[in-house]
Design a protein around this motif. Structure first.
Motif, short mmCIF file in Angstrom:
data_model
loop_
_atom_site.label_atom_id
_atom_site.label_comp_id
_atom_site.label_asym_id
_atom_site.label_seq_id
_atom_site.Cartn_x
_atom_site.Cartn_y
_atom_site.Cartn_z
N MET A 32 10.89 10.34 -13.08
CA MET A 32 9.91 10.07 -12.03
C MET A 32 8.88 9.03 -12.47
SD MET A 32 10.83 11.34 -9.39
CE MET A 32 11.25 12.64 -8.33
N VAL A 33 8.55 9.02 -13.75
CA VAL A 33 7.62 8.00 -14.25
C VAL A 33 8.25 6.62 -14.12
CG1 VAL A 33 6.42 7.15 -16.30
CG2 VAL A 33 6.37 9.59 -15.76
N VAL A 34 9.52 6.52 -14.48
CA VAL A 34 10.24 5.26 -14.34
C VAL A 34 10.28 4.85 -12.87
CG1 VAL A 34 12.50 4.15 -14.58
CG2 VAL A 34 11.60 5.56 -16.43
N LEU A 35 10.54 5.79 -11.98
CA LEU A 35 10.56 5.50 -10.54
C LEU A 35 9.19 5.02 -10.08
CD1 LEU A 35 12.25 5.60 -7.94
CD2 LEU A 35 11.45 7.94 -7.62
N GLY A 36 8.13 5.64 -10.57
CA GLY A 36 6.78 5.22 -10.22
C GLY A 36 6.50 3.79 -10.65
N VAL A 37 6.93 3.43 -11.85
CA VAL A 37 6.75 2.06 -12.32
C VAL A 37 7.53 1.09 -11.43
CG1 VAL A 37 7.20 0.48 -14.25
CG2 VAL A 37 6.22 2.73 -14.68
N MET A 38 8.73 1.49 -11.03
CA MET A 38 9.52 0.64 -10.13
C MET A 38 8.84 0.49 -8.77
SD MET A 38 13.52 1.16 -10.96
CE MET A 38 13.76 2.90 -11.07
N PHE A 39 8.21 1.55 -8.29
CA PHE A 39 7.46 1.45 -7.04
C PHE A 39 6.31 0.44 -7.18
CE2 PHE A 39 8.90 5.87 -5.59
CZ PHE A 39 9.77 5.36 -4.65
N PHE A 40 5.61 0.49 -8.31
CA PHE A 40 4.54 -0.48 -8.53
C PHE A 40 5.08 -1.91 -8.58
CE2 PHE A 40 1.51 2.81 -10.26
CZ PHE A 40 0.51 2.55 -9.34
N ALA A 41 6.21 -2.11 -9.23
CA ALA A 41 6.83 -3.43 -9.28
C ALA A 41 7.21 -3.90 -7.88
CB ALA A 41 8.04 -3.41 -10.20
N ALA A 42 7.74 -3.00 -7.07
CA ALA A 42 8.09 -3.35 -5.69
C ALA A 42 6.84 -3.68 -4.88
CB ALA A 42 8.87 -2.21 -5.05
N PHE A 55 0.83 -1.20 0.00
CA PHE A 55 0.00 0.00 0.00
C PHE A 55 0.87 1.26 0.00
CE2 PHE A 55 -2.40 3.24 2.42
CZ PHE A 55 -3.44 3.44 1.53
N TYR A 56 1.89 1.28 0.84
CA TYR A 56 2.81 2.42 0.92
C TYR A 56 3.52 2.63 -0.41
CZ TYR A 56 6.67 5.34 2.53
OH TYR A 56 7.59 6.35 2.67
N LEU A 57 3.95 1.54 -1.04
CA LEU A 57 4.65 1.65 -2.32
C LEU A 57 3.74 2.15 -3.44
CD1 LEU A 57 6.83 -1.53 -1.98
CD2 LEU A 57 7.70 0.81 -2.22
N VAL A 58 2.47 1.77 -3.41
CA VAL A 58 1.53 2.29 -4.40
C VAL A 58 1.34 3.80 -4.21
CG1 VAL A 58 -0.90 2.24 -5.12
CG2 VAL A 58 0.36 0.10 -4.85
N LEU A 59 1.24 4.23 -2.96
CA LEU A 59 1.16 5.68 -2.70
C LEU A 59 2.43 6.39 -3.18
CD1 LEU A 59 -0.48 5.81 0.85
CD2 LEU A 59 -1.55 6.27 -1.36
N ALA A 60 3.59 5.77 -2.96
CA ALA A 60 4.85 6.35 -3.43
C ALA A 60 4.86 6.44 -4.96
CB ALA A 60 6.03 5.53 -2.92
N ALA A 61 4.30 5.43 -5.61
CA ALA A 61 4.22 5.46 -7.08
C ALA A 61 3.34 6.61 -7.55
CB ALA A 61 3.68 4.13 -7.60
N PHE A 62 2.20 6.80 -6.91
CA PHE A 62 1.33 7.92 -7.27
C PHE A 62 2.04 9.25 -7.06
CE2 PHE A 62 -2.58 5.14 -6.36
CZ PHE A 62 -2.70 4.79 -7.70
N SER A 63 2.82 9.34 -5.99
CA SER A 63 3.58 10.56 -5.73
C SER A 63 4.60 10.80 -6.84
CB SER A 63 4.28 10.47 -4.37
OG SER A 63 5.02 11.63 -4.11
N ALA A 64 5.29 9.74 -7.26
CA ALA A 64 6.28 9.89 -8.34
C ALA A 64 5.62 10.29 -9.65
CB ALA A 64 7.06 8.58 -8.51
N PHE A 65 4.47 9.68 -9.96
CA PHE A 65 3.75 10.04 -11.18
C PHE A 65 3.29 11.50 -11.13
CE2 PHE A 65 2.55 5.36 -11.64
CZ PHE A 65 3.57 5.11 -12.55
#
Length: 148
Positions: free
Chosen positions: A121-131, A104-114
């Protein structure tokens, strides 16, 4: 008794890390994910206070995070550091729950990166979703490989 069970489970995981080639593949995957989701959030959470990694963490906060968390950027980063330390403890002691909370925290971090935009930042967001998917996989594997 719960603390003794948690210590026993962590001893088993640490033993498996030292003898990883003698453990079945699914258990190896679980132990690798478990160790990663304990060490990395703990390291990043402590760094939000100590700054030993040299990362300017407040640059990773989207505007919507500023509206949710009160105070300055530095205070928001410290609050997130506390959350990350607590997530590491939750994964260490109760990986089923800790894995779900980490996802859940990582999905929120992905939304923040997006929300911050930009190619990096988009690449970082995708990595957060993968994590986040990896955290869910670790939580699911813990139902088989973690006693408590």
């Amino acid at each position: 008794m719960a603390f003794a069970d948690a210590m026993h489970d962590m001893r088993e995981e640490m033993h498996d890390l030292t003898h990883i080639t003698h453990v079945d593949a699914a258990r190896q995957a679980y132990v690798a994910l478990w160790g990663s989701f304990v060490v990395v959030p703990l390291l990043f959470g402590i760094d939000k206070f100590a700054g030993f990694l040299g990362v300017k963490w407040d640059g990773y906060l989207a505007n919507w995070v500023h509206t949710i968390l009160p105070g300055s950027d530095a205070r928001a980063v410290m609050m997130l550091g506390v959350v990350e330390i607590l997530l590491a403890c939750a994964v260490a002691l109760k990986p089923r729950v800790g894995g779900d909370l980490s996802a859940f925290y990582l999905v929120l971090a992905a939304f923040s990166a997006f929300a911050l935009g930009g190619g990096g930042m988009v690449v970082l967001g995708v990595m957060f979703f993968a994590a986040a998917v990896c955290a869910l996989a670790m939580a699911r594997l813990s139902t088989t490989y973690h006693r408590s």
